[in-house]
Scaffold this active site. Structure first.
Site, PDB file in Angstrom:
ATOM      1  N   LYS A  44      -5.254  11.875  -6.872  1.00 44.84           N
ATOM      2  CA  LYS A  44      -3.922  11.303  -6.653  1.00 44.84           C
ATOM      3  C   LYS A  44      -3.585  11.470  -5.172  1.00 44.84           C
ATOM      4  O   LYS A  44      -3.919  12.500  -4.565  1.00 44.84           O
ATOM      5  CB  LYS A  44      -2.885  12.052  -7.504  1.00 44.84           C
ATOM      6  N   SER A  69       7.116   3.825 -10.839  1.00 45.34           N
ATOM      7  CA  SER A  69       7.587   4.280  -9.531  1.00 45.34           C
ATOM      8  C   SER A  69       7.544   5.800  -9.566  1.00 45.34           C
ATOM      9  O   SER A  69       8.577   6.467  -9.750  1.00 45.34           O
ATOM     10  CB  SER A  69       9.006   3.768  -9.277  1.00 45.34           C
ATOM     11  N   CYS A 127       2.345   3.942   2.012  1.00 49.62           N
ATOM     12  CA  CYS A 127       3.343   4.964   2.194  1.00 49.62           C
ATOM     13  C   CYS A 127       4.332   4.533   3.275  1.00 49.62           C
ATOM     14  O   CYS A 127       3.936   3.934   4.283  1.00 49.62           O
ATOM     15  CB  CYS A 127       2.684   6.272   2.607  1.00 49.62           C
ATOM     16  N   GLY A 246      -7.618  -3.522  -9.507  1.00 49.29           N
ATOM     17  CA  GLY A 246      -6.498  -4.350  -9.961  1.00 49.29           C
ATOM     18  C   GLY A 246      -6.876  -5.108 -11.220  1.00 49.29           C
ATOM     19  O   GLY A 246      -7.573  -6.121 -11.129  1.00 49.29           O
TER      20      GLY A 246
HETATM   21  C1  LIG Z   1       4.608   4.015  -3.487  1.00 49.58           C
HETATM   22  C2  LIG Z   1       4.483   5.356  -2.801  1.00 49.58           C
HETATM   23  C3  LIG Z   1       5.297   6.393  -3.568  1.00 49.58           C
HETATM   24  C4  LIG Z   1       5.051   5.212  -1.402  1.00 49.58           C
HETATM   25  C5  LIG Z   1       3.007   5.762  -2.649  1.00 49.58           C
HETATM   26  C6  LIG Z   1       2.337   6.284  -3.929  1.00 49.58           C
HETATM   27  C7  LIG Z   1       2.111   5.217  -4.938  1.00 49.58           C
HETATM   28  C8  LIG Z   1       2.724   5.231  -6.170  1.00 49.58           C
HETATM   29  C9  LIG Z   1       3.664   6.305  -6.600  1.00 49.58           C
HETATM   30  O1  LIG Z   1       3.300   7.513  -6.525  1.00 49.58           O
HETATM   31  O2  LIG Z   1       4.772   5.911  -7.009  1.00 49.58           O
HETATM   32  N1  LIG Z   1       2.518   4.228  -7.080  1.00 49.58           N
HETATM   33  C10 LIG Z   1       1.679   3.184  -6.784  1.00 49.58           C
HETATM   34  O3  LIG Z   1       1.496   2.249  -7.586  1.00 49.58           O
HETATM   35  N2  LIG Z   1       1.047   3.151  -5.588  1.00 49.58           N
HETATM   36  C11 LIG Z   1       1.231   4.121  -4.644  1.00 49.58           C
HETATM   37  O4  LIG Z   1       0.621   4.027  -3.556  1.00 49.58           O
END
Ligand SMILES: CC(C)(C)CCc1c(C(=O)O)[nH]c(=O)[nH]c1=O
Length: 308
Positions: A44, A69, A127, A246
Site C-alpha cells: 500500500k 476514498s 498524491c 485497471g
Molecule cells: C488518492 C490519494 C489518497 C491521494 C492517494 C492514495 C490512493 C487512494 C487512497 O488511499 O484513497 N485510492 C486510490 O484509488 N488511489 C490512490 O492513489
C-alpha cells in the site's frame, strides 16, 4: 505458455501481481500475497507518518467494480522498511509504493528505500503535493520538479504510478517529460479520481469522505487503462517498463493489456473481491487463452494490437 517477464530489469515469474491499494497494508496481508501465485509483493502507498485514513464508509463494492476514498491508511514508511527483509524472504520481488505529501517527503522515503533490499520503487503521482493545485500527475510543472528530485537517489529502478489521462496532448506532454529523466517504469492507471456514485433510495452518496467523491475502479476503467498503456507504449518505446492495471479479472483481460503493450499487470479490485486465488486463476486463464491462439510466450503478442 511461458508467462515469465521483467520490469526495469527485475525478473518476474509471471505476468500478474497485486496492485498497490487493496489488502496490502499489514504484514499479514503482504504475507498472504507472498504465499499466493502473485509474481511480486506490492505494498500500500506509504506516507512519512502512519495514517488512519478517511472516515467510513470509505469503500463500496459496485456491480462492475468499486468506488473508494481510503485516504492513504498505512503503517508509515518506516514500518515497510522494517518489513522488507521478511517480505524478501518469500522469494519474490518487492515493490514499494511511496506517496509522500511533498517532494521533500518523497525524497526522504525514496532515499531510505534505496538503501533497503526492495526491488522496485513505485512513486504514486496521484498524491496531492501543493494544496489547491492538481495532483502531481495532472500538473506538468510538479511532475518535472518531482522527477528531477526523485530519479537520481540510488540505483534501484524508480517508477511512477500515473493517474489516467483522457487527452492525447496530455499523453504527449507527460511522455516528453518522462523521457528527460531516468524513469525505469510507469504503472498505468490509478483509479479515475473524484467520481460520484449516488444511491437513489437513500438519496445520498455511497461513500462518506469528500462528499462522496472517490476513485472509480474495476470493469468501468479497463478501456481507460488499455488506452493509457497503449499510448505510453507508442510514445515511450520498448525500453520503458510499463505495468498495466485497471479492470483485469480474467485471462483475456490480461491478454488485452499484453496487446496494448504492458510488460506486466497489476490486479486490484478483483483481488479485493475474490482474494489471493485470483492470481492463479487469471494466470491459468491467460496461459490457456494464449495457447489456444498458438502463442508460446508473452513477447509473441506484446504490443501487437492489430489495426482494424
Ligand atoms: C488518492 C490519494 C489518497 C491521494 C492517494 C492514495 C490512493 C487512494 C487512497 O488511499 O484513497 N485510492 C486510490 O484509488 N488511489 C490512490 O492513489
Amino acid at each position: 505458455v511461458n508467462l515469465q517477464t521483467s520490469v526495469a530489469g527485475v525478473a518476474l515469474s509471471s505476468y500478474l501481481m497485486n496492485a498497490s491499494g487493496p489488502k496490502c497494508t499489514t504484514a499479514e496481508e503482504l504475507n498472504i500475497i507472498g504465499h499466493s501465485q502473485a509474481a511480486a509483493i506490492v505494498t500500500k502507498s506509504c506516507t512519512f507518518e502512519a495514517r488512519q485514513g478517511n472516515p467510513e464508509p470509505r469503500y463500496r463494492d459496485l456491480p462492475l467494480g468499486s468506488i473508494q476514498s481510503m485516504g492513504l491508511p498505512n503503517l508509515g514508511y518506516q514500518a515497510y522498511l522494517d518489513m522488507v527483509p521478511s517480505l524478501k524472504a518469500m522469494g519474490k520481488p518487492v515493490v514499494i509504493s511511496i506517496s509522500g505529501f511533498s517532494i521533500a517527503e518523497n525524497r526522504t522515503m525514496v532515499t531510505a528505500f534505496q538503501q533497503s533490499d526492495a526491488d522496485l520503487l513505485e512513486v504514486n503521482f496521484s498524491c496531492p503535493n501543493i494544496p489547491g493545485k492538481p495532483q502531481i500527475a495532472y500538473d506538468f510543472e510538479q511532475t518535472e520538479a518531482a522527477l528531477s528530485q526523485l530519479c537520481q537517489l540510488g540505483d534501484k529502478p524508480i517508477g511512477i504510478k500515473l493517474a489516467p489521462y483522457f487527452d492525447m496532448s496530455h499523453f504527449e506532454s507527460m511522455a516528453a517529460i518522462i523521457k528527460r529523466y531516468p524513469v525505469k517504469f510507469i504503472t498505468c492507471v490509478n483509479s479515475i479520481g473524484n467520481t460520484l456514485v449516488i444511491d437513489p433510495e437513500t438519496e445520498s452518496p455511497v461513500i462518506k469522505p469528500k462528499g462522496g467523491y472517490g476513485g472509480l475502479c474495476g470493469d468501468y476503467i479497463k478501456p481507460i487503462g488499455l488506452a493509457n498503456v497503449r499510448a505510453f507504449r507508442q510514445l515511450l518505446g520498448d525500453d520503458m517498463g510499463i505495468i498495466g492495471v485497471g479492470g483485469i479479472k480474467t485471462g483475456s483481460d490480461a491478454f488485452e493489456y499484453l496487446l496494448a503493450g504492458a510488460d506486466a499487470v497489476q490486479i486490484a479490485t478483483c483481488f479485493e473481491k475474490e482474494g489471493p486465488s485470483c492470481f492463479q486463476r487469471i494466470e491459468q486463464e491467460l496461459s490457456d487463452f494464449m495457447a489456444k491462439k498458438g502463442y508460446q510466450q508473452l513477447s509473441d503478442a506484446k504490443g501487437k494490437l492489430k489495426a482494424l
